[in-house]
Motif scaffolding. Structure first.
Motif, PDB file in Angstrom:
ATOM      1  N   MET A   1       0.850  -1.105  -0.089  1.00 58.84           N
ATOM      2  CA  MET A   1      -0.016   0.079  -0.084  1.00 58.84           C
ATOM      3  C   MET A   1       0.979   1.273   0.004  1.00 58.84           C
ATOM      4  SD  MET A   1      -2.896   0.928   2.844  1.00 58.84           S
ATOM      5  CE  MET A   1      -4.264   0.295   2.055  1.00 58.84           C
ATOM      6  N   PRO A   2       0.583   2.039  -0.870  1.00 59.24           N
ATOM      7  CA  PRO A   2       1.461   3.502  -0.868  1.00 59.24           C
ATOM      8  C   PRO A   2       1.270   4.248   0.087  1.00 59.24           C
ATOM      9  CG  PRO A   2      -0.191   3.592  -2.615  1.00 59.24           C
ATOM     10  CD  PRO A   2      -0.268   2.237  -1.943  1.00 59.24           C
ATOM     11  N   GLU A   3       2.653   5.013   0.613  1.00 63.22           N
ATOM     12  CA  GLU A   3       2.593   5.553   1.957  1.00 63.22           C
ATOM     13  C   GLU A   3       1.778   6.977   1.645  1.00 63.22           C
ATOM     14  OE1 GLU A   3       5.847   8.274   4.350  1.00 63.22           O
ATOM     15  OE2 GLU A   3       6.629   6.157   3.655  1.00 63.22           O
ATOM     16  N   ASN A   4       1.141   7.623   2.589  1.00 61.56           N
ATOM     17  CA  ASN A   4       0.125   8.862   2.220  1.00 61.56           C
ATOM     18  C   ASN A   4       1.111   9.896   2.654  1.00 61.56           C
ATOM     19  OD1 ASN A   4      -1.730  10.404   1.894  1.00 61.56           O
ATOM     20  ND2 ASN A   4      -3.123   9.660   3.638  1.00 61.56           N
ATOM     21  N   LYS A   5       1.623  10.728   1.825  1.00 58.42           N
ATOM     22  CA  LYS A   5       2.639  11.646   2.019  1.00 58.42           C
ATOM     23  C   LYS A   5       1.967  12.908   2.364  1.00 58.42           C
ATOM     24  CE  LYS A   5       6.395  13.968  -0.180  1.00 58.42           C
ATOM     25  NZ  LYS A   5       7.118  14.125  -1.304  1.00 58.42           N
ATOM     26  N   GLU A   6       2.255  13.708   3.343  1.00 60.19           N
ATOM     27  CA  GLU A   6       1.587  15.080   3.932  1.00 60.19           C
ATOM     28  C   GLU A   6       2.047  15.884   2.900  1.00 60.19           C
ATOM     29  OE1 GLU A   6       1.152  15.629   8.317  1.00 60.19           O
ATOM     30  OE2 GLU A   6       3.064  15.049   7.917  1.00 60.19           O
ATOM     31  N   ILE A   7       1.288  16.992   2.781  1.00 61.19           N
ATOM     32  CA  ILE A   7       1.537  18.188   2.173  1.00 61.19           C
ATOM     33  C   ILE A   7       2.477  18.997   2.809  1.00 61.19           C
ATOM     34  CG2 ILE A   7       0.469  20.209   0.877  1.00 61.19           C
ATOM     35  CD1 ILE A   7      -2.063  18.455   0.387  1.00 61.19           C
ATOM     36  N   ILE A   8       3.443  19.708   2.282  1.00 58.75           N
ATOM     37  CA  ILE A   8       4.339  20.498   3.101  1.00 58.75           C
ATOM     38  C   ILE A   8       3.904  21.931   2.492  1.00 58.75           C
ATOM     39  CG2 ILE A   8       6.512  21.308   3.566  1.00 58.75           C
ATOM     40  CD1 ILE A   8       7.476  18.578   3.127  1.00 58.75           C
TER      41      ILE A   8
ATOM     42  N   CYS B   1      -3.376  17.930  11.167  1.00 58.19           N
ATOM     43  CA  CYS B   1      -2.397  16.875  10.487  1.00 58.19           C
ATOM     44  C   CYS B   1      -2.841  16.666   9.031  1.00 58.19           C
ATOM     45  CB  CYS B   1      -2.754  15.370  10.902  1.00 58.19           C
ATOM     46  SG  CYS B   1      -1.968  15.228  12.893  1.00 58.19           S
ATOM     47  N   GLU B   2      -3.185  17.794   8.488  1.00 59.63           N
ATOM     48  CA  GLU B   2      -3.422  17.907   7.048  1.00 59.63           C
ATOM     49  C   GLU B   2      -2.120  18.332   6.238  1.00 59.63           C
ATOM     50  OE1 GLU B   2      -6.569  20.014   3.670  1.00 59.63           O
ATOM     51  OE2 GLU B   2      -6.827  20.128   5.835  1.00 59.63           O
ATOM     52  N   PHE B   3      -1.385  19.120   6.855  1.00 57.04           N
ATOM     53  CA  PHE B   3      -0.155  19.900   6.447  1.00 57.04           C
ATOM     54  C   PHE B   3       1.248  19.596   7.240  1.00 57.04           C
ATOM     55  CE2 PHE B   3      -3.408  22.947   5.283  1.00 57.04           C
ATOM     56  CZ  PHE B   3      -3.506  22.573   3.909  1.00 57.04           C
ATOM     57  N   LYS B   4       2.317  19.846   6.754  1.00 58.90           N
ATOM     58  CA  LYS B   4       3.423  20.147   7.562  1.00 58.90           C
ATOM     59  C   LYS B   4       3.761  21.506   7.197  1.00 58.90           C
ATOM     60  CE  LYS B   4       5.854  16.086   9.198  1.00 58.90           C
ATOM     61  NZ  LYS B   4       7.218  15.473   9.336  1.00 58.90           N
ATOM     62  N   ILE B   5       4.379  22.261   8.022  1.00 57.31           N
ATOM     63  CA  ILE B   5       4.689  23.733   7.736  1.00 57.31           C
ATOM     64  C   ILE B   5       6.061  24.066   7.844  1.00 57.31           C
ATOM     65  CG2 ILE B   5       4.290  24.422  10.015  1.00 57.31           C
ATOM     66  CD1 ILE B   5       2.765  26.934   8.764  1.00 57.31           C
TER      67      ILE B   5
END
Length: 142
Positions: A1-8, A44-48
């Motif tokens: 299963m592909p890793e869910n990458k956070e939006i930066i 937890c929708e983004f990293k900043i």
């Protein structure tokens, strides 16, 4: 299963000033748009991205203790990506404009892996490939 990458994301200094200064335009509370971005990051929708250049600019307007307290929750949730400018970054920013300060934020955003640059100064952006430029109120549309 592909890793869910956070939006930066990288928020320009003006987004923080909207938040801390409760700034408004003629019709809207600009601080509310900034608050929503920061809340979505904590949810937890983004990293900043936090750069040394951003902190340098903000120290002229926001007391250090207040900014540190604000960033603590982001740190605790591992929501911060740190980046530092280099002399090469400054030289590259100066290639685009004599007012390189805004462009340096954009360069640092790309360097840190951000895919979205949030600013009120869209007219000053150079539109780096792979980096979407958004107003804070338009962040829901990627």
């Amino acid at each position: 299963m592909p890793e869910n990458k956070e939006i930066i994301i990288y928020c320009d200094a003006n987004v923080y000033l909207d938040h801390f200064g409760s700034r408004r335009d003629k019709f809207r509370d600009l601080g509310d748009f900034a608050f929503r971005i920061f809340r979505r990051t904590l949810d937890c929708e983004f990293k900043i991205v936090i750069s040394d250049w951003l902190l340098y600019e903000l120290k002229h307007y926001i007391p250090k203790e207040k900014l540190q307290e604000f960033l603590e929750e982001f740190k605790a949730k591992n929501k911060i990506v740190k980046i530092s400018k280099t002399e090469e970054d400054e030289i590259n920013a100066k290639k685009y404009s004599t007012h390189f300060h805004d462009i340096l934020h954009e360069i640092l955003a790309k360097k840190a892996g951000a895919t979205i640059f949030i600013t009120r100064n869209i007219k000053d952006c150079i539109n780096i490939d792979g980096l979407k430029i958004k107003l804070p109120e338009n962040i829901w549309a990627f």
